[in-house]
Design an enzyme around this catalytic site. Sequence first.
Site, mmCIF file in Angstrom:
data_model
loop_
_atom_site.group_PDB
_atom_site.id
_atom_site.type_symbol
_atom_site.label_atom_id
_atom_site.label_comp_id
_atom_site.label_asym_id
_atom_site.label_seq_id
_atom_site.Cartn_x
_atom_site.Cartn_y
_atom_site.Cartn_z
ATOM 1 N N VAL A 167 0.780 -1.043 -0.121
ATOM 2 C CA VAL A 167 -0.107 0.030 0.159
ATOM 3 C C VAL A 167 0.613 1.386 0.074
ATOM 4 C CG1 VAL A 167 -1.497 1.221 1.408
ATOM 5 C CG2 VAL A 167 -2.131 -1.039 1.054
ATOM 6 N N GLU A 181 -3.810 -5.762 -4.840
ATOM 7 C CA GLU A 181 -2.620 -6.068 -5.520
ATOM 8 C C GLU A 181 -2.853 -6.601 -6.703
ATOM 9 O OE1 GLU A 181 -0.848 -8.855 -2.671
ATOM 10 O OE2 GLU A 181 -1.301 -7.111 -1.067
ATOM 11 N N LYS A 207 -14.140 0.528 5.905
ATOM 12 C CA LYS A 207 -13.182 -0.251 5.489
ATOM 13 C C LYS A 207 -13.463 -1.665 5.869
ATOM 14 C CE LYS A 207 -9.434 -2.033 3.658
ATOM 15 N NZ LYS A 207 -9.358 -2.235 2.013
ATOM 16 N N CYS A 256 -5.492 -9.347 3.326
ATOM 17 C CA CYS A 256 -6.435 -8.639 3.870
ATOM 18 C C CYS A 256 -7.645 -9.398 4.421
ATOM 19 C CB CYS A 256 -6.933 -7.479 2.779
ATOM 20 S SG CYS A 256 -5.576 -6.284 2.761
HETATM 21 P P1 NAD Z 1 3.115 -4.569 4.125
HETATM 22 O O1 NAD Z 1 3.700 -5.440 5.073
HETATM 23 O O2 NAD Z 1 3.545 -4.819 2.738
HETATM 24 O O3 NAD Z 1 3.809 -3.222 4.370
HETATM 25 C C1 NAD Z 1 4.071 -2.514 5.594
HETATM 26 C C2 NAD Z 1 5.515 -2.080 5.629
HETATM 27 O O4 NAD Z 1 5.342 -1.339 7.081
HETATM 28 C C3 NAD Z 1 6.523 -3.020 5.892
HETATM 29 O O5 NAD Z 1 7.488 -2.671 4.857
HETATM 30 C C4 NAD Z 1 7.227 -2.577 7.391
HETATM 31 O O6 NAD Z 1 8.735 -2.661 7.390
HETATM 32 C C5 NAD Z 1 6.660 -1.136 7.598
HETATM 33 N N1 NAD Z 1 6.590 -0.840 8.959
HETATM 34 C C6 NAD Z 1 6.129 -1.321 10.007
HETATM 35 N N2 NAD Z 1 6.321 -0.805 11.043
HETATM 36 C C7 NAD Z 1 6.794 0.541 10.551
HETATM 37 C C8 NAD Z 1 7.299 1.644 11.196
HETATM 38 N N3 NAD Z 1 7.150 1.829 12.804
HETATM 39 N N4 NAD Z 1 8.052 2.766 10.546
HETATM 40 C C9 NAD Z 1 8.091 2.472 9.288
HETATM 41 N N5 NAD Z 1 7.692 1.375 8.621
HETATM 42 C C10 NAD Z 1 7.143 0.418 9.310
HETATM 43 O O7 NAD Z 1 1.803 -4.301 4.368
HETATM 44 P P2 NAD Z 1 0.600 -3.800 3.127
HETATM 45 O O8 NAD Z 1 0.030 -4.941 2.487
HETATM 46 O O9 NAD Z 1 1.183 -2.654 2.269
HETATM 47 O O10 NAD Z 1 -0.682 -3.093 4.074
HETATM 48 C C11 NAD Z 1 -0.455 -2.233 4.962
HETATM 49 C C12 NAD Z 1 -1.861 -1.690 5.297
HETATM 50 O O11 NAD Z 1 -2.769 -1.526 4.443
HETATM 51 C C13 NAD Z 1 -2.672 -2.878 6.213
HETATM 52 O O12 NAD Z 1 -3.110 -2.397 7.302
HETATM 53 C C14 NAD Z 1 -3.455 -3.606 5.319
HETATM 54 O O13 NAD Z 1 -4.506 -4.164 5.865
HETATM 55 C C15 NAD Z 1 -3.862 -2.086 4.309
HETATM 56 N N6 NAD Z 1 -4.259 -2.532 3.042
HETATM 57 C C16 NAD Z 1 -3.543 -3.487 2.192
HETATM 58 C C17 NAD Z 1 -4.154 -3.723 1.034
HETATM 59 C C18 NAD Z 1 -3.186 -4.774 0.145
HETATM 60 O O14 NAD Z 1 -3.796 -5.247 -0.929
HETATM 61 N N7 NAD Z 1 -2.046 -5.173 0.558
HETATM 62 C C19 NAD Z 1 -5.078 -3.121 0.438
HETATM 63 C C20 NAD Z 1 -5.720 -2.105 1.193
HETATM 64 C C21 NAD Z 1 -5.466 -1.960 2.662
#
Ligand code: NAD
Length: 439
Positions: free
Chosen positions: A7, A150, A202, A258
């Site tokens: 994201v 994704e 959401k 998710c």
């Molecule tokens: P991800 O695991 O791919 O990325 C999260 C990132 O945050 C990681 O790279 C991690 O190292 C970093 N991180 C954690 N703590 C941190 C901090 N304190 N400072 C800086 N970086 C930090 O996760 P994602 O799939 O991108 O999902 C992120 C959020 O978005 C989640 O809540 C998820 O539910 C939501 N979301 C995801 C999607 C999807 O398709 N992946 C779609 C909509 C919403």
Amino acid sequence: MVGTGYVGLVSGACFSELGLDVTCVDSDKDKIDTLLDGRLPIYEPGLDRLVTDNVKAGRLHFTNDLSTAVIGAKAIFIAVGTPSRRGDGHADLSYVYAAAEEIAKNADEGAIVVTKSTVPVGTGSQIKKRISVIRNDELEVAANPEFLREGSAINDFMYPDRVIIGVESIRAEGIMNDVYSFLSLNKTPVVMTSLETAEMIKYASNTFLATKITFINEFSDLCEKTGADINDVALGIGLDDRIGRKFLNAGPGFGGSCFPKDTRALVQTARDYKSPITLVEQVISINEQRKMDMVSKIIESCGGSVLSKRITILGLTFKPNTDDVRDAPSLVIIPELIKVGASISVYDPKGMSEAHMYIDNVSWNDDPYSAIDGADGVVILTEWDEFKSLDLDKMKRLVNTPLIIDLRNMFRPDDIFKKGFDYVSIGRSSVYGANKNRL
Ligand code: NAD
């Protein structure tokens, strides 16, 4: 943009493409080093060009250092992970709160802190409380849940069906409207609402979609028993505008980063408020059982036992066009097959290196044909386009037993029969099932 995952990186790159100056921050040093080195830590179609162009244009930056990255920022998005908390299924908000507290220590006066992560209702107000412990002047807090998928994330971000924004002041509304000013070009609907409502939207959205998938999966079982065809049932109901065609593909159960965690978190929130959503509780348990049912289906299709049989799994990711294997059905189905004696050979176009972190005791292959070599059954677990164009004649020469178990209904049964394979799919009558002589 705090958190540079699926994201954060996509949102950051898209905002920069739209002209904003964006710094993506991540606590994972390898991730940032990879990006600084001009490579991507994830696979998402089109993202490499977007990142390269905007880095070159000087609008997109990467760093591990959150404390300096937030200085001068008008809007600070939190896009860190919110996985299931071990043991109870609540969303683990430790990454969100850690990021919020770090932001609070360093952000400029008047900055807005926006949750893009999926967070349970009440998280925004918790963030405000935590910030107020750290500083006297209040930072604005907003909720802006992300709906990108994704595999089509860039298009989803640039052309969303709608954008949801939860705010508590006219000023916050103004800043968010500025950040999203590009939406007016496409007349994208913006739902401007309260923090709590944005957070709830959401979860309502994701649990509804998970329910829709589960609904069609249960119908697919009934179709198999009654002689109806699930693909046509899905089409027949989906053409009704009130229902819609999307998320009606029967399959091996929903997975991904998710739906599984968000359904679990919603159930916990609802229980905490003593207002249980039992429908979603049921969806979770049906979906868990679904994966086990797929294991039984594979075993039955192989004549009742997979002991010492070589089963090829094509597709490890939870859906095509991503390298994400988090909570994918493959992570349950493969170990279960191994438990009952199968020898497993796997191939996935993009998910192999991620899958290495979750799956053991399988043979890994760099192409589908080496995975298929000597197979007693080929299982399609993810509907990658690459599998649609497999050379069936070549496959037939390579396999030990010509059997395809298609858990995504990717193929037309007749095409497979013609090539001399037995074919098992889901939600279709025995006419379309495995060759009756064999079963
Ligand atoms: P991800 O695991 O791919 O990325 C999260 C990132 O945050 C990681 O790279 C991690 O190292 C970093 N991180 C954690 N703590 C941190 C901090 N304190 N400072 C800086 N970086 C930090 O996760 P994602 O799939 O991108 O999902 C992120 C959020 O978005 C989640 O809540 C998820 O539910 C939501 N979301 C995801 C999607 C999807 O398709 N992946 C779609 C909509 C919403």
